[in-house]
Design a protein around this motif. Structure first.
Motif, short mmCIF file in Angstrom:
data_model
loop_
_atom_site.label_atom_id
_atom_site.label_comp_id
_atom_site.label_asym_id
_atom_site.label_seq_id
_atom_site.Cartn_x
_atom_site.Cartn_y
_atom_site.Cartn_z
N ASP A 1 -10.93 19.48 29.64
CA ASP A 1 -11.81 19.72 28.30
C ASP A 1 -11.20 20.33 27.20
O ASP A 1 -11.39 20.02 26.06
N GLU A 2 -9.87 21.08 27.40
CA GLU A 2 -9.27 21.37 26.40
C GLU A 2 -8.53 20.35 25.34
O GLU A 2 -8.58 20.23 24.36
N ARG B 1 -14.82 11.50 31.72
CA ARG B 1 -15.17 12.85 32.15
C ARG B 1 -16.25 12.92 33.01
O ARG B 1 -16.19 13.46 33.98
N ASP C 1 -11.29 18.85 23.22
CA ASP C 1 -12.05 19.78 22.28
C ASP C 1 -11.04 19.42 20.99
O ASP C 1 -9.75 19.97 20.84
N PRO D 1 -11.54 23.13 39.11
CA PRO D 1 -11.90 23.76 37.98
C PRO D 1 -10.75 23.65 36.84
O PRO D 1 -11.03 23.90 35.66
N GLU D 2 -9.31 23.85 37.52
CA GLU D 2 -8.27 24.06 36.46
C GLU D 2 -8.13 22.70 35.88
O GLU D 2 -7.76 22.48 34.75
N ASP D 3 -8.30 21.65 36.55
CA ASP D 3 -8.00 20.11 35.86
C ASP D 3 -9.12 20.00 35.04
O ASP D 3 -8.96 19.55 33.92
N LEU D 4 -10.56 20.31 35.19
CA LEU D 4 -11.43 20.15 34.57
C LEU D 4 -11.26 20.78 33.29
O LEU D 4 -11.72 20.52 32.10
N ALA D 5 -11.03 22.17 33.26
CA ALA D 5 -10.71 23.11 32.09
C ALA D 5 -9.59 22.53 31.20
O ALA D 5 -9.60 22.57 29.84
N ALA D 6 -8.46 22.06 31.79
CA ALA D 6 -7.38 21.30 31.06
C ALA D 6 -7.95 20.06 30.46
O ALA D 6 -7.65 19.59 29.23
N ARG E 1 -0.42 21.64 33.30
CA ARG E 1 -1.28 20.85 34.29
C ARG E 1 -0.59 19.31 34.40
O ARG E 1 -1.20 18.47 33.93
N SER F 1 -9.43 22.42 19.41
CA SER F 1 -8.22 23.03 20.17
C SER F 1 -6.99 22.69 19.44
O SER F 1 -6.66 21.52 19.27
#
Length: 298
Positions: A267-268, A251, A271, A260-265, A176, A274
């Protein structure tokens, strides 16, 4: 006056209506900003076109004290009145002053600077406002209040930021690339509503309030977090925590506008457990710009 989804470095900002006054997360970001950008803050205080060394200084929107302590160090004979709306931030500032042995040179005043009537702040030779003026709901009124506050010939130093710092390289994270810029763009609407004066040209507004703008300077900040052979591990660790807390604060404002893909990236990255956490990266840097206006009451 810092909104819950934005931090203001540094330097210490002004904190009022939009802020939860005992926000420990905001205090941590202000402390990290002070730690990482200490040399740049000191360079600004040394640059100011002062006619004589100030004895009485007011730090408006002092936060947890980044500017206050830079001013105390830069001007050994000065006493600083540190003003903020946050009771929690002022408490932390007093604790630091005691720990550093300068509590006799610091007075704290809790006040909302968006009110029309300010408390008695004395007659300072220098007023310092770092990343605080853009939070004012009525900046023209605040500038006039500063003009009336200053001693004749006194100096007003306005330090402002064009935007919040960036930390990641352009090709990060893997899968991303450019995520950080998209996160910042996703908060544009929020910031336009809550801090419309961020990035403003304060020169004309200072002149309209009666000041003579004597100097203006833009400082480019580019601090690498990991330079082989020339890095203290503490700095790299502080930049990592600074990046993590800053993106964590963004955030909430960014999430509604992110895919959704950017938000997941994102959040990772946030984390801490992670393997791709931002705290585990060795390619971070602090990149930002700050502009300083030095304006005199004639």
């Amino acid at each position: 006056m810092t909104p819950a989804h934005e931090h203001t470095p540094h330097h210490g900002g002004s904190h009022g209506r939009h802020q939860e006054h005992d926000d420990s997360g905001q205090a941590e970001i202000l402390d990290l900003d002070a730690e990482v950008l200490a040399e740049h803050i000191a360079s600004i205080t040394a640059w100011l076109p002062l006619k004589v060394e100030p004895r009485q200084v007011v730090d408006l929107g002092c936060g947890t004290g980044a500017g206050t302590f830079a001013l105390l160090e830069g001007f050994p004979e000065a006493h600083v009145t540190a003003v903020d709306a946050s009771v929690g931030h002022l408490r932390l500032l007093r604790e630091k002053a005691c720990a550093r042995g300068v509590s006799d040179r610091v007075r704290t005043v809790q006040a909302d600077l968006d009110t029309s009537r300010w408390p008695d702040l004395g007659t300072p030779d220098l007023v310092w406002a770092s990343a605080s003026m853009h939070h004012m709901a009525h900046p023209d009124r605040a500038l006039r209040s500063v003009y009336e506050l200053l001693a004749p010939g006194g100096l007003f130093a306005v330090v402002e930021l064009d935007g919040l710092p960036r930390f990641l390289p352009a090709d990060a994270p893997e899968g991303r690339p450019g995520l950080e810029d998209r996160v910042h763009r996703a908060t544009d609407g929020f910031h336009a509503e809550h801090v419309p004066h961020r990035g403003a040209d304060w020169g004309p507004m200072l002149a309209a309030a009666g000041f003579t703008v004597e100097a203006e300077r833009t400082i480019t900040v580019d601090i690498e977090g990991d330079i082989e052979g020339d890095i203290e591990s503490d700095r790299g660790e502080a930049i990592g925590r600074y990046a993590h807390r800053s993106l964590q604060r963004l955030r909430g404002a960014a999430a509604p506008a992110l895919g959704p893909e950017d938000l997941a990236a994102l959040d990772e990255l946030l984390d801490t457990d992670s393997p791709h956490s931002i705290l585990r990266r060795d390619d971070l840097a602090v990149r930002t710009e700050r502009t300083v206006w030095a304006a005199r009451r004639t």
